[in-house]
Design a protein around this motif. Sequence first.
Motif, PDB file in Angstrom:
ATOM      1  N   ARG A  87     -10.416  12.053   2.108  1.00  0.00           N
ATOM      2  CA  ARG A  87      -9.604  13.254   2.077  1.00  0.00           C
ATOM      3  C   ARG A  87      -8.503  12.806   3.056  1.00  0.00           C
ATOM      4  NH1 ARG A  87      -9.521  15.424   7.556  1.00  0.00           N
ATOM      5  NH2 ARG A  87     -10.826  14.541   8.898  1.00  0.00           N
ATOM      6  N   PHE A  88      -7.386  13.726   2.839  1.00  0.00           N
ATOM      7  CA  PHE A  88      -6.163  13.752   3.637  1.00  0.00           C
ATOM      8  C   PHE A  88      -6.300  14.317   5.123  1.00  0.00           C
ATOM      9  CE2 PHE A  88      -3.960  13.559  -0.681  1.00  0.00           C
ATOM     10  CZ  PHE A  88      -3.500  12.136  -0.457  1.00  0.00           C
ATOM     11  N   SER A  89      -5.526  14.384   5.830  1.00  0.00           N
ATOM     12  CA  SER A  89      -5.435  15.077   7.118  1.00  0.00           C
ATOM     13  C   SER A  89      -5.257  16.441   7.276  1.00  0.00           C
ATOM     14  CB  SER A  89      -4.849  14.137   8.105  1.00  0.00           C
ATOM     15  OG  SER A  89      -4.972  12.929   8.117  1.00  0.00           O
TER      16      SER A  89
ATOM     17  N   CYS B  62      -4.601   4.411  10.278  1.00  0.00           N
ATOM     18  CA  CYS B  62      -5.692   4.165   9.313  1.00  0.00           C
ATOM     19  C   CYS B  62      -6.812   5.057   9.350  1.00  0.00           C
ATOM     20  CB  CYS B  62      -6.314   2.842   9.190  1.00  0.00           C
ATOM     21  SG  CYS B  62      -7.046   2.436   7.709  1.00  0.00           S
ATOM     22  N   VAL B  63      -6.823   5.797   8.551  1.00  0.00           N
ATOM     23  CA  VAL B  63      -7.917   7.109   8.457  1.00  0.00           C
ATOM     24  C   VAL B  63      -9.023   6.798   7.405  1.00  0.00           C
ATOM     25  CG1 VAL B  63      -6.487   8.882   9.187  1.00  0.00           C
ATOM     26  CG2 VAL B  63      -6.544   8.426   6.687  1.00  0.00           C
ATOM     27  N   ASN B  64     -10.216   7.380   7.514  1.00  0.00           N
ATOM     28  CA  ASN B  64     -11.334   7.006   6.574  1.00  0.00           C
ATOM     29  C   ASN B  64     -11.098   7.440   5.368  1.00  0.00           C
ATOM     30  OD1 ASN B  64     -13.600   5.185   6.946  1.00  0.00           O
ATOM     31  ND2 ASN B  64     -14.843   6.883   6.408  1.00  0.00           N
TER      32      ASN B  64
ATOM     33  N   ILE C 170       3.311   6.085   9.931  1.00  0.00           N
ATOM     34  CA  ILE C 170       2.738   6.148   8.567  1.00  0.00           C
ATOM     35  C   ILE C 170       1.312   6.300   8.581  1.00  0.00           C
ATOM     36  CG2 ILE C 170       4.467   5.085   7.356  1.00  0.00           C
ATOM     37  CD1 ILE C 170       3.185   2.423   7.620  1.00  0.00           C
ATOM     38  N   ILE C 171       0.934   6.802   7.677  1.00  0.00           N
ATOM     39  CA  ILE C 171      -0.673   7.087   7.657  1.00  0.00           C
ATOM     40  C   ILE C 171      -1.304   6.666   6.543  1.00  0.00           C
ATOM     41  CG2 ILE C 171      -0.329   9.549   6.936  1.00  0.00           C
ATOM     42  CD1 ILE C 171      -3.010  10.287   8.433  1.00  0.00           C
ATOM     43  N   GLY C 172      -2.342   5.978   6.277  1.00  0.00           N
ATOM     44  CA  GLY C 172      -2.927   5.509   5.011  1.00  0.00           C
ATOM     45  C   GLY C 172      -4.346   5.188   5.410  1.00  0.00           C
ATOM     46  N   MET C 173      -4.962   4.632   4.468  1.00  0.00           N
ATOM     47  CA  MET C 173      -6.575   4.632   4.285  1.00  0.00           C
ATOM     48  C   MET C 173      -7.342   3.258   4.230  1.00  0.00           C
ATOM     49  SD  MET C 173      -7.485   7.777   2.053  1.00  0.00           S
ATOM     50  CE  MET C 173      -6.568   9.364   2.154  1.00  0.00           C
ATOM     51  N   THR C 174      -6.320   1.993   3.922  1.00  0.00           N
ATOM     52  CA  THR C 174      -6.782   0.696   3.556  1.00  0.00           C
ATOM     53  C   THR C 174      -6.446  -0.335   4.477  1.00  0.00           C
ATOM     54  OG1 THR C 174      -4.854   0.525   2.074  1.00  0.00           O
ATOM     55  CG2 THR C 174      -7.066   1.252   1.301  1.00  0.00           C
TER      56      THR C 174
ATOM     57  N   GLU D 188       1.621  14.007  -6.249  1.00  0.00           N
ATOM     58  CA  GLU D 188       2.654  13.695  -5.429  1.00  0.00           C
ATOM     59  C   GLU D 188       2.554  12.193  -4.867  1.00  0.00           C
ATOM     60  OE1 GLU D 188       3.524  15.429  -1.563  1.00  0.00           O
ATOM     61  OE2 GLU D 188       5.509  14.816  -1.335  1.00  0.00           O
ATOM     62  N   VAL D 189       1.472  11.599  -4.444  1.00  0.00           N
ATOM     63  CA  VAL D 189       1.454  10.344  -3.992  1.00  0.00           C
ATOM     64  C   VAL D 189       1.757   9.522  -5.233  1.00  0.00           C
ATOM     65  CG1 VAL D 189      -0.139   8.684  -3.392  1.00  0.00           C
ATOM     66  CG2 VAL D 189      -0.047  10.870  -2.036  1.00  0.00           C
ATOM     67  N   ILE D 190       0.984   9.622  -6.345  1.00  0.00           N
ATOM     68  CA  ILE D 190       1.229   8.924  -7.558  1.00  0.00           C
ATOM     69  C   ILE D 190       2.637   9.054  -8.235  1.00  0.00           C
ATOM     70  CG2 ILE D 190       0.440   8.749  -9.916  1.00  0.00           C
ATOM     71  CD1 ILE D 190      -2.490   9.760  -8.892  1.00  0.00           C
TER      72      ILE D 190
ATOM     73  N   CYS E 117       1.022  -1.138   0.013  1.00  0.00           N
ATOM     74  CA  CYS E 117      -0.009  -0.037  -0.007  1.00  0.00           C
ATOM     75  C   CYS E 117       0.712   1.388   0.060  1.00  0.00           C
ATOM     76  CB  CYS E 117      -0.919  -0.052   1.308  1.00  0.00           C
ATOM     77  SG  CYS E 117      -0.183  -0.332   2.651  1.00  0.00           S
ATOM     78  N   ALA E 118       0.232   2.430  -0.365  1.00  0.00           N
ATOM     79  CA  ALA E 118       1.023   3.655  -0.480  1.00  0.00           C
ATOM     80  C   ALA E 118       0.633   4.420   0.896  1.00  0.00           C
ATOM     81  CB  ALA E 118       0.388   4.550  -1.590  1.00  0.00           C
ATOM     82  N   VAL E 119       1.345   5.144   1.516  1.00  0.00           N
ATOM     83  CA  VAL E 119       1.349   5.753   2.601  1.00  0.00           C
ATOM     84  C   VAL E 119       1.951   7.085   2.828  1.00  0.00           C
ATOM     85  CG1 VAL E 119       0.781   3.682   4.174  1.00  0.00           C
ATOM     86  CG2 VAL E 119       2.979   4.695   3.965  1.00  0.00           C
ATOM     87  N   GLY E 120       1.475   7.887   3.639  1.00  0.00           N
ATOM     88  CA  GLY E 120       2.325   9.350   4.047  1.00  0.00           C
ATOM     89  C   GLY E 120       2.931   8.851   5.034  1.00  0.00           C
TER      90      GLY E 120
ATOM     91  N   VAL F 178       2.233  20.441   1.973  1.00  0.00           N
ATOM     92  CA  VAL F 178       0.865  19.837   1.674  1.00  0.00           C
ATOM     93  C   VAL F 178       0.970  18.636   0.834  1.00  0.00           C
ATOM     94  CG1 VAL F 178      -1.421  20.644   0.497  1.00  0.00           C
ATOM     95  CG2 VAL F 178      -0.068  22.372   1.758  1.00  0.00           C
ATOM     96  N   VAL F 179       0.150  17.656   1.014  1.00  0.00           N
ATOM     97  CA  VAL F 179       0.218  16.360   0.386  1.00  0.00           C
ATOM     98  C   VAL F 179      -0.837  16.536  -0.754  1.00  0.00           C
ATOM     99  CG1 VAL F 179      -1.441  15.174   1.964  1.00  0.00           C
ATOM    100  CG2 VAL F 179      -0.128  13.686   0.546  1.00  0.00           C
ATOM    101  N   SER F 180      -0.415  15.903  -1.821  1.00  0.00           N
ATOM    102  CA  SER F 180      -1.320  15.992  -3.136  1.00  0.00           C
ATOM    103  C   SER F 180      -1.412  14.794  -3.808  1.00  0.00           C
ATOM    104  CB  SER F 180      -0.952  17.142  -4.053  1.00  0.00           C
ATOM    105  OG  SER F 180       0.328  16.693  -4.637  1.00  0.00           O
TER     106      SER F 180
HETATM  107  N1  ADE Z   1      -1.813   7.551   1.204  1.00  0.00           N
HETATM  108  C1  ADE Z   1      -0.633   7.765   0.743  1.00  0.00           C
HETATM  109  N2  ADE Z   1      -0.322   9.311   1.385  1.00  0.00           N
HETATM  110  C2  ADE Z   1      -1.181   9.292   2.197  1.00  0.00           C
HETATM  111  C3  ADE Z   1      -1.492  10.364   3.199  1.00  0.00           C
HETATM  112  N3  ADE Z   1      -0.593  11.353   3.268  1.00  0.00           N
HETATM  113  N4  ADE Z   1      -2.502  10.319   4.134  1.00  0.00           N
HETATM  114  C4  ADE Z   1      -3.213   9.063   3.953  1.00  0.00           C
HETATM  115  N5  ADE Z   1      -3.355   8.264   3.188  1.00  0.00           N
HETATM  116  C5  ADE Z   1      -2.310   8.372   2.201  1.00  0.00           C
END
Ligand code: ADE
Length: 287
Positions: free
Chosen positions: A167-169, A162-164, A184-188, A247-249, A89-92, A242-244
Amino acid sequence: MNFNNKDIEIGIIGGSGADIDLQDVKDVKIYTPYGAPSDLIKIGKFGNKKVAFLERHGPKHILPPHSINYRANIWAMKELGVKRIFSPCAVGGLTPKTDKGVFVVVDQYIDRTYGRKQTFYDGGEVCHISQADPFCPEINDLFYKTGVDIGLNIIKGGTYICVNGPRFSTRAESRMFAQWGGDIIGMTVFPEVVLAAEMNMCYSSIATVTDLDCWASECPNCGIVMYGDKCSKCEGPIKPMVVSIEEVIETMNQNTDNLRKLIENVIPKIPSELGCQCSHRKDGAIF
Ligand code: ADE
């Protein structure tokens, strides 16, 4: 190699980079009591291992994290005979250590999701399953050691918030999550991990850090990332990050080859019988 749809050992639930080069591939449609999985499941062989691959976000990434049918996905994997789930998975990143491009072998999570179906035991029997150590220690170990062997920047152990989403935080949330001990932070990852536990399956999540969320600031002169009001080196003004999704992709695409290499190197090392206790996770949990 024949497939009888019950003898697939390894299931990969992920996205780009995790779709490793399988042989004798076919797409199978699995029906579950919970509705449709995210997509058709690709089954094929990798060396002498039978592997199933499922795009978590569906074809063309149409499913947001809160709309994924996690129960159907895990049920479908179980139906194919899968014993071990790999979940890339991809995470922040929430700390300077979990910087962009780093791989983290996740060993804990904090659930901040809401409204997701998180158990197969919805009535009748009740399942109070332990999540004290939710991830498979043996597969985690294999991922870490293999990552080191192939020269990846990889960290053993990390807490996944794990956030819902989708949206980002906020900056306040991001800093709070870091103070909570999140790496780390992610959604899945949730409820995938607990549903796999309810099916007595090993579950291991390999997180690729794609961004630094928004807890940090960056000095435009020195390029240093830090927490604070001014640059710790030149004392000049710093720019809050600011995360976008761009950037993630972008970072995800840069890490695709490494992710694929990691998974492809781990698969042949998975013994048919592991020494972990994951296949007994549900013992004594049903009330
Ligand atoms: N997935 C990748 N980057 C993330 C972030 N900053 N927050 C939540 N999910 C993410």
